[in-house]
Design a protein around this motif. Structure first.
Motif, short mmCIF file in Angstrom:
data_model
loop_
_atom_site.label_atom_id
_atom_site.label_comp_id
_atom_site.label_asym_id
_atom_site.label_seq_id
_atom_site.Cartn_x
_atom_site.Cartn_y
_atom_site.Cartn_z
N ARG A 34 0.82 -1.21 0.00
CA ARG A 34 0.00 0.00 0.00
C ARG A 34 0.86 1.27 0.00
NH1 ARG A 34 -3.11 -3.53 3.23
NH2 ARG A 34 -2.10 -2.89 5.17
N VAL A 35 2.08 1.16 0.52
CA VAL A 35 2.98 2.31 0.58
C VAL A 35 3.72 2.52 -0.74
CG1 VAL A 35 5.06 3.22 1.68
CG2 VAL A 35 3.27 2.16 3.07
N VAL A 36 4.10 1.41 -1.37
CA VAL A 36 4.99 1.48 -2.53
C VAL A 36 4.35 2.17 -3.72
CG1 VAL A 36 6.18 0.08 -4.26
CG2 VAL A 36 6.35 -0.51 -1.85
N GLY A 37 3.14 1.80 -4.08
CA GLY A 37 2.49 2.38 -5.24
C GLY A 37 2.58 1.49 -6.46
N GLU A 38 1.50 1.44 -7.22
CA GLU A 38 1.43 0.54 -8.37
C GLU A 38 2.48 0.82 -9.44
OE1 GLU A 38 -1.80 -0.61 -11.82
OE2 GLU A 38 -2.52 -0.34 -9.77
N PRO A 39 2.81 2.08 -9.78
CA PRO A 39 3.84 2.30 -10.81
C PRO A 39 5.19 1.67 -10.45
CG PRO A 39 2.61 4.31 -10.42
CD PRO A 39 2.19 3.35 -9.35
N VAL A 40 5.54 1.66 -9.18
CA VAL A 40 6.80 1.05 -8.77
C VAL A 40 6.75 -0.46 -9.01
CG1 VAL A 40 8.41 0.68 -6.86
CG2 VAL A 40 7.18 2.85 -7.07
N ILE A 41 5.61 -1.07 -8.67
CA ILE A 41 5.46 -2.50 -8.88
C ILE A 41 5.51 -2.83 -10.37
CG2 ILE A 41 3.93 -4.47 -8.49
CD1 ILE A 41 2.74 -2.83 -6.14
N ARG A 42 4.84 -2.00 -11.18
CA ARG A 42 4.90 -2.19 -12.63
C ARG A 42 6.33 -2.04 -13.13
NH1 ARG A 42 0.10 -4.56 -14.00
NH2 ARG A 42 -1.66 -3.39 -13.15
N GLY A 43 7.07 -1.12 -12.54
CA GLY A 43 8.47 -0.94 -12.92
C GLY A 43 9.31 -2.16 -12.61
#
Length: 368
Positions: free
Chosen positions: A114-123
């Protein structure tokens, strides 16, 4: 403390041609690393393959999805280059397993998600895709004519609507070449032993390798894979549940000669790209790994043309890259995805994950 993982609602298994070709889509991300590990270290490849076979089946049946079971790439890479001897690799695997089991049970991965953010995960997904593409090029350069021929077969079959069948055809041709080169193998059952390569040994290298691996595993194998389960299969499986199952896998497999294993978005994308839709793909692949363990002590696996696997890795990398970019709409998020991907390729996926999280947090604060 009682450890548990949430039981998925749908655990149907199918055993079709698509499940078989999809299963092989995962193996192309695994076999090159395992062959290299067996060729450069004293790790027992038959024992390693037994571990992969058992846990492919276990998690395929449990989740009802073609969930990937892959080597922990940072640790295996350090072992291949000689930085992490067998005993230290075992120690790192046990440490990583203990951490993953603990944070999964405490729900810490979900909070991080929840802290990291979806764009980081996609990256992170993009970084893995780029790393797979880099590995594909390296493997293809082992024998460019064979790679070109393999690409031609895959491309031709894809054009006529049989992309999944290309896996069977290309791997079948590679198997024929390997047997012709090394001769027919003699089946040998791996012996049951506790730490067959020796007891684990904790060292500075093992600790450093574990930290680097955990950054990659939490970003790619837990969070990104959980996201991809929703994208590709419309199934909600929490990152904490995946972390728990990875911890169980490492703690159960490493003492019996297995290597540190994790789930992974690359392998999941590979299975999907080649047709897998249920945990039946895992059962088929697990049986295949167990069968391969009977002959892995010989020269046949080492004689398999790596350029063939490189061709198939290209398909997996493209599928994962598509999944990374497709849901992203705004330019700022696209920049984060691309930046994390490039840093992951150039430096390390764990470093990219950490830097991306900081950048995403700063950008989010600016929007407020």
């Amino acid at each position: 403390m009682a450890y548990a993982v949430e039981l998925p609602a749908d655990t149907d298994l199918e055993f079709t041609t698509n499940e078989l070709t999809g299963a092989l889509g995962d193996s192309v991300t695994v076999l090159p690393l395992l062959v290299a590990l067996g060729a450069t270290t004293t790790v027992s490849l038959p024992h390693v393959l037994v571990g992969f076979g058992v846990f492919q089946i276990v998690w395929g049946v449990y989740y009802g999805l073609p969930l990937s079971v892959e080597p922990m790439k940072a640790l295996i890479g350090l072992a291949i280059v000689g930085t992490l001897p067998d005993a230290e690799l075992a120690a790192a695997g046990l440490l990583a397993g203990g951490v993953l089991l603990t944070v999964g049970q405490l729900g810490l991965v979900g909070r991080l998600q929840r802290v990291v953010g979806e764009p980081v995960i996609r990256g992170v997904q993009l970084a893995v895709a780029l790393l797979l593409l880099e590995a594909a090029i390296d493997l293809s350069l082992d024998n460019p004519p064979v790679a070109v021929a393999g690409l031609a077969v895959v491309g031709l079959l894809a054009l006529v609507g049989y992309r999944g069948a290309s896996v069977l055809v290309v791997l079948g041709l590679g198997g024929v070449v390997a047997v012709a080169t090394a001769g027919a193998p003699t089946p040998t059952v791996p012996t049951l032993a506790v730490f067959p390569a020796g007891p684990p040994s904790i060292s500075a290298a093992a600790l450093e390798g574990t930290v680097a691996q955990l950054g990659m595993t939490i970003g790619n194998a837990a969070i990104a894979t959980a996201l991809l389960c929703g994208d590709l299969y419309d199934r909600e499986i929490s990152a904490d549940t995946l972390s728990t199952s990875m911890g169980i896998t490492c703690l159960a497999a490493v003492p019996f000669g297995g290597v540190p294993m994790c789930h992974g978005s690359g392998g999941l994308a590979g299975k999907y790209a080649f047709g897998a839709r249920t945990g039946g793909a895992n059962v088929l692949l697990g049986v295949g790994y167990l069968a391969l363990a009977l002959v892995a002590a010989g020269a046949v696996l080492a004689a398999f043309p790596m350029a063939i696997l490189g061709v198939l890795l290209v398909v997996v990398a493209l599928e994962l890259a598509r999944a990374a970019f497709e849901p992203v709409a705004d330019a700022r998020s696209l920049a984060v995805v691309a930046g994390v991907g490039v840093v992951g390729l150039a430096i390390n996926v764990g470093v990219a994950f950490a830097l991306g999280t900081v950048v995403f947090w700063v950008l989010s604060r600016q929007r407020e």
